[in-house]
Motif scaffolding. Structure first.
Motif, PDB file in Angstrom:
ATOM      1  N   VAL A 143       0.838  -1.206   0.000  1.00 46.14           N
ATOM      2  CA  VAL A 143       0.000   0.000   0.000  1.00 46.14           C
ATOM      3  C   VAL A 143       0.868   1.249   0.000  1.00 46.14           C
ATOM      4  CG1 VAL A 143      -1.709   1.300   1.321  1.00 46.14           C
ATOM      5  CG2 VAL A 143      -1.950  -1.169   1.075  1.00 46.14           C
ATOM      6  N   GLY A 144       1.954   1.244   0.766  1.00 42.43           N
ATOM      7  CA  GLY A 144       2.862   2.385   0.775  1.00 42.43           C
ATOM      8  C   GLY A 144       3.523   2.608  -0.574  1.00 42.43           C
TER       9      GLY A 144
ATOM     10  N   ILE B 199       4.982  -2.727  -7.639  1.00 40.49           N
ATOM     11  CA  ILE B 199       3.565  -2.738  -7.259  1.00 40.49           C
ATOM     12  C   ILE B 199       2.864  -3.985  -7.788  1.00 40.49           C
ATOM     13  CG2 ILE B 199       1.372  -1.554  -7.629  1.00 40.49           C
ATOM     14  CD1 ILE B 199       2.929   1.089  -7.561  1.00 40.49           C
ATOM     15  N   VAL B 200       3.146  -4.354  -9.032  1.00 40.75           N
ATOM     16  CA  VAL B 200       2.507  -5.541  -9.621  1.00 40.75           C
ATOM     17  C   VAL B 200       2.911  -6.813  -8.864  1.00 40.75           C
ATOM     18  CG1 VAL B 200       2.396  -6.982 -11.687  1.00 40.75           C
ATOM     19  CG2 VAL B 200       2.249  -4.501 -11.892  1.00 40.75           C
ATOM     20  N   LEU B 201       4.190  -6.958  -8.576  1.00 43.05           N
ATOM     21  CA  LEU B 201       4.636  -8.130  -7.828  1.00 43.05           C
ATOM     22  C   LEU B 201       4.054  -8.154  -6.423  1.00 43.05           C
ATOM     23  CD1 LEU B 201       8.404  -8.426  -8.851  1.00 43.05           C
ATOM     24  CD2 LEU B 201       6.514  -9.911  -9.518  1.00 43.05           C
ATOM     25  N   GLY B 202       3.953  -6.992  -5.801  1.00 40.75           N
ATOM     26  CA  GLY B 202       3.374  -6.940  -4.464  1.00 40.75           C
ATOM     27  C   GLY B 202       1.917  -7.348  -4.445  1.00 40.75           C
ATOM     28  N   ILE B 203       1.140  -6.897  -5.432  1.00 43.23           N
ATOM     29  CA  ILE B 203      -0.281  -7.266  -5.485  1.00 43.23           C
ATOM     30  C   ILE B 203      -0.442  -8.758  -5.756  1.00 43.23           C
ATOM     31  CG2 ILE B 203      -2.417  -6.915  -6.768  1.00 43.23           C
ATOM     32  CD1 ILE B 203      -1.603  -4.017  -7.168  1.00 43.23           C
TER      33      ILE B 203
ATOM     34  N   ALA C 276       8.094   2.095   2.713  1.00 41.92           N
ATOM     35  CA  ALA C 276       7.247   1.047   2.143  1.00 41.92           C
ATOM     36  C   ALA C 276       8.085  -0.098   1.586  1.00 41.92           C
ATOM     37  CB  ALA C 276       6.361   1.632   1.046  1.00 41.92           C
ATOM     38  N   GLY C 277       9.176   0.221   0.907  1.00 43.31           N
ATOM     39  CA  GLY C 277      10.043  -0.835   0.402  1.00 43.31           C
ATOM     40  C   GLY C 277      10.660  -1.657   1.522  1.00 43.31           C
ATOM     41  N   GLY C 278      11.035  -0.999   2.612  1.00 39.25           N
ATOM     42  CA  GLY C 278      11.575  -1.727   3.756  1.00 39.25           C
ATOM     43  C   GLY C 278      10.550  -2.642   4.395  1.00 39.25           C
ATOM     44  N   LEU C 279       9.311  -2.179   4.495  1.00 40.06           N
ATOM     45  CA  LEU C 279       8.256  -3.029   5.069  1.00 40.06           C
ATOM     46  C   LEU C 279       7.977  -4.244   4.187  1.00 40.06           C
ATOM     47  CD1 LEU C 279       5.694  -0.349   6.367  1.00 40.06           C
ATOM     48  CD2 LEU C 279       7.235  -1.773   7.724  1.00 40.06           C
ATOM     49  N   ALA C 280       7.927  -4.018   2.884  1.00 37.25           N
ATOM     50  CA  ALA C 280       7.707  -5.155   1.981  1.00 37.25           C
ATOM     51  C   ALA C 280       8.861  -6.157   2.062  1.00 37.25           C
ATOM     52  CB  ALA C 280       7.538  -4.657   0.545  1.00 37.25           C
TER      53      ALA C 280
END
Length: 259
Positions: free
Chosen positions: A19-20, A87-91, A177-181
């Protein structure tokens, strides 16, 4: 219990990271005008990945999208691509992770299949976090280079024809956000290790005799001294041992007994 908790926490942390990343890519304040030398100005400019905006002192804000793609710098387009891939990989990782949750039972899915799906989603989150961090860092490097080039030109007596830009709030959101992912992906990979079912280390191995079918009959074992003579019987093909009758041990009189 610890595996389920680690998986749930990894899912939540990764969700916040994805989301971030979406919020960071959609924000317009990737770079903001530096007001160090001119704190009082009637126009404040800031730029994002998709458009540039101008805010006046009256409060009116006007944004204009980038109408060109080839006219943008190559590094700028690379940052766009990295954020989109992240974003695509995260979703996709979120969808895979939902079906891989240990606390959710879907049909007759085995634990080994859920472990593989958990590992896949964890790898997706790690790659998504790395893409976001790399994209934001590349953009920040561009800002630093342009900032010091503008500062050098200004101190050399050249006319300052362009504004200097510094870090915007979207960069910090992207880094976090990248660190959280990334952290969420690592937690999912750790949870996968506890979901793998335990298998026996030693498995039974069956050996089959090659060639003709050989049958073995078990019988009593007779211990010997090793000095008994061995009797060898040679039987050719078609040889059959005649059955012994009951009169085999009886003696018959010869023809000389009647003389």
């Amino acid at each position: 219990m610890s595996t389920t908790l680690c998986q749930v926490m990894g899912f939540l942390v990764s969700s916040l990271g994805v989301v971030g990343c979406i919020m960071s890519a959609a924000m317009d304040m990737w770079s903001t005008q530096d007001l160090y030398d001119n704190p009082v100005t009637a126009v404040f400019q800031y730029q994002g990945l998709w458009r540039s905006c101008v805010r006046q002192s009256s409060g009116f804000t006007e944004c204009r999208p980038y109408f060109t793609i080839l006219g943008l710098p190559a590094m700028f387009q690379a940052v766009r691509a990295l954020m989109i891939v992240g974003i695509v990989l995260g979703i996709l990782g979120l969808f895979v992770c939902i079906f891989a949750m240990k606390c959710i039972r879907i049909g007759t899915m085995e634990d080994s299949a859920k472990a593989n799906m958990t590992l896949t989603s964890g790898i997706m989150f790690i790659i998504a976090g790395l893409c976001a961090i790399t994209g934001v860092s590349v953009f920040a490097n561009m800002l630093v280079t342009n900032f010091w080039m503008s500062t050098t030109s200004m101190y050399q007596g050249m006319q300052n024809v362009q504004n200097r830009y510094t870090f915007g709030s979207a960069l910090f959101v992207g880094w976090v956000a990248g660190g959280l992912a990334l952290i969420g992906g690592i937690m999912m990979c750790l949870a996968c290790k506890g979901m793998v079912p335990e298998e026996s280390r030693y498995k039974a191995v069956s050996y089959n005799a090659s060639g003709r079918n050989i049958s073995y009959r078990t019988g009593p074992y007779k211990a010997g001294s090793g000095y008994e003579p061995e009797t060898k019987t040679r039987k050719g093909p078609g040889y059959e041992e005649a059955p012994r009758s009951e009169d085999a041990g009886r003696s018959y009189p010869s023809k000389y007994d009647y003389v």
